[in-house]
Design a protein around this motif. Structure first.
Motif, short mmCIF file in Angstrom:
data_model
loop_
_atom_site.label_atom_id
_atom_site.label_comp_id
_atom_site.label_asym_id
_atom_site.label_seq_id
_atom_site.Cartn_x
_atom_site.Cartn_y
_atom_site.Cartn_z
N TYR A 131 -2.65 5.76 -5.36
CA TYR A 131 -3.78 5.96 -4.01
C TYR A 131 -5.06 5.31 -4.48
O TYR A 131 -5.49 4.48 -3.54
CB TYR A 131 -4.17 7.51 -3.87
N THR A 161 -13.01 3.48 -0.75
CA THR A 161 -12.06 3.50 -2.14
C THR A 161 -12.81 3.56 -3.38
O THR A 161 -12.69 4.80 -4.27
CB THR A 161 -10.96 2.74 -2.14
N ASN A 174 -5.01 0.27 -2.05
CA ASN A 174 -5.60 -0.53 -1.01
C ASN A 174 -6.09 -1.89 -1.51
O ASN A 174 -6.22 -2.89 -0.97
CB ASN A 174 -6.75 0.29 -0.79
N GLY A 191 0.82 -1.22 0.05
CA GLY A 191 -0.03 0.04 -0.01
C GLY A 191 0.67 1.37 0.01
O GLY A 191 0.66 2.20 -0.86
N ASN A 241 -2.30 5.16 2.09
CA ASN A 241 -2.94 3.68 1.88
C ASN A 241 -2.14 2.90 3.00
O ASN A 241 -2.81 1.92 3.47
CB ASN A 241 -2.15 3.22 0.47
#
Length: 322
Positions: A307, A191, A311, A68, A76
């Motif tokens: 970004y 997200t 995740n 992440g 993250n």
């Protein structure tokens, strides 16, 4: 309470200003460089995992957090910590190790990194047609000017309201799955909804939403740091530090080798790596050190993609290694 709410609120705010359409428009060599960097990262993550799996407890969680942080950055890292229910001390050990290794890498890039890369990679071909766009893109990330003006505050309240709505959607869906997976589902949903909202022009144009998101990240970092156990941190840090070092150095070397094979220029390779390892706000600084403003938009776009996908990748890799 602060640590449990700040990251879910921050994620949508960081994504609202993303220009998803621009992701498909950046130069092919930049997308290729991004792909090669991710391949290099995965190889080093798995290598480090098998090297330290008997020495580091919950290394699967560390692996997920490193995926992440080296695709998107601290947001993250923090989001995956929440999604995987990582112990605060292990999170801090990972975060501190990342800062230490990252600082060394950053100094290397700012000092003689370009000259080193040029020993193996071709030189960037200047275009000089997009300096104004690059300058504006850099300012979008760097500037907090006018954030307390009434006009901006109204927009920030709208952004915060949408962020709360996004968190509620994620929280609602997380209640439909087993408790062990609930936080991961919540983070991934938040997200996804954040990216979807970014496609709405009125949401995408809300000013300073990114800066507000970064503020929440800072609040989270301070809150977690205050809860850290120094003794546990010291005991955990050595192997975490070694793991982080292998990931950063290994990714750097592998990415450079792959870039040489595919004939990607030095500046594109550097800005891609910088965007992933150090996150978008550092891109203009690195571009300045390279004396090449043309790569700012590409670098920022790579960072924003990081970004968005960090995740998903981090949580997937963590559970794959559990």
């Amino acid at each position: 309470m602060i640590t449990s709410i700040t990251i879910p609120l921050a994620l949508p705010l960081l994504l609202f200003s993303s220009d998803v359409k621009k992701w498909t428009k950046i130069a092919g060599k930049t997308m290729l460089s991004l792909g090669l960097a991710l391949i290099a990262l995965m190889i080093t993550i798995f290598s480090g995992y098998y090297l330290f799996q008997d020495k580091l407890d919950n290394i699967w969680q560390v692996s997920g957090m490193l995926v992440g942080v080296y695709t998107g950055g601290t947001p993250n890292l923090a989001a995956i910590q929440a999604a995987l229910n990582v112990d605060n001390d292990l999170y801090l050990a990972t975060h501190i190790s990342d800062m230490l290794i990252g600082a060394v890498y950053f100094l290397f890039i700012l000092s003689f990194g370009q000259r080193f890369f040029l020993l193996f990679l071709p030189k960037f071909k200047m275009n000089n047609n997009s300096n104004d766009d690059n300058r504006k893109s850099a300012e979008d990330f760097e500037s907090y000017e006018g954030i307390f003006e009434k006009r901006i505050l109204i927009q920030l309240l709208k952004a915060l309201g949408l962020s709360i709505l996004t968190v509620l959607i994620g929280g609602g869906l997380s209640m439909l799955v087993p408790e062990k997976s609930s936080m991961a589902v919540a983070i991934l949903t938040i997200t996804t909804v954040g990216v979807i909202f970014s496609l709405v022009p009125k949401v995408n144009k809300l000013e300073k939403s990114f800066q507000l998101g970064m503020y929440f990240i800072l609040v989270f970092s301070l809150a977690v740091a205050a809860m850290g156990n120094i003794d546990k941190l010291i005991n955990a840090s050595p192997y975490v530090l070694y793991y982080v070092g292998i990931v950063v150095i290994g990714t750097f070397i592998l990415h450079m080798i792959l870039s040489a094979i595919f004939k990607i220029d030095a500046d594109t390779t550097i800005i891609t790596t910088a965007a992933l390892i150090m996150s978008p706000p550092f891109v203009p600084v690195v571009a300045g050190a390279l004396k090449n403003r043309e790569i700012i938009i590409s670098g920022l776009t790579v960072g924003i993609i990081g970004y968005a996908i960090g995740n998903y990748l981090g949580i997937f890799i963590a559970y794959a290694l559990e």
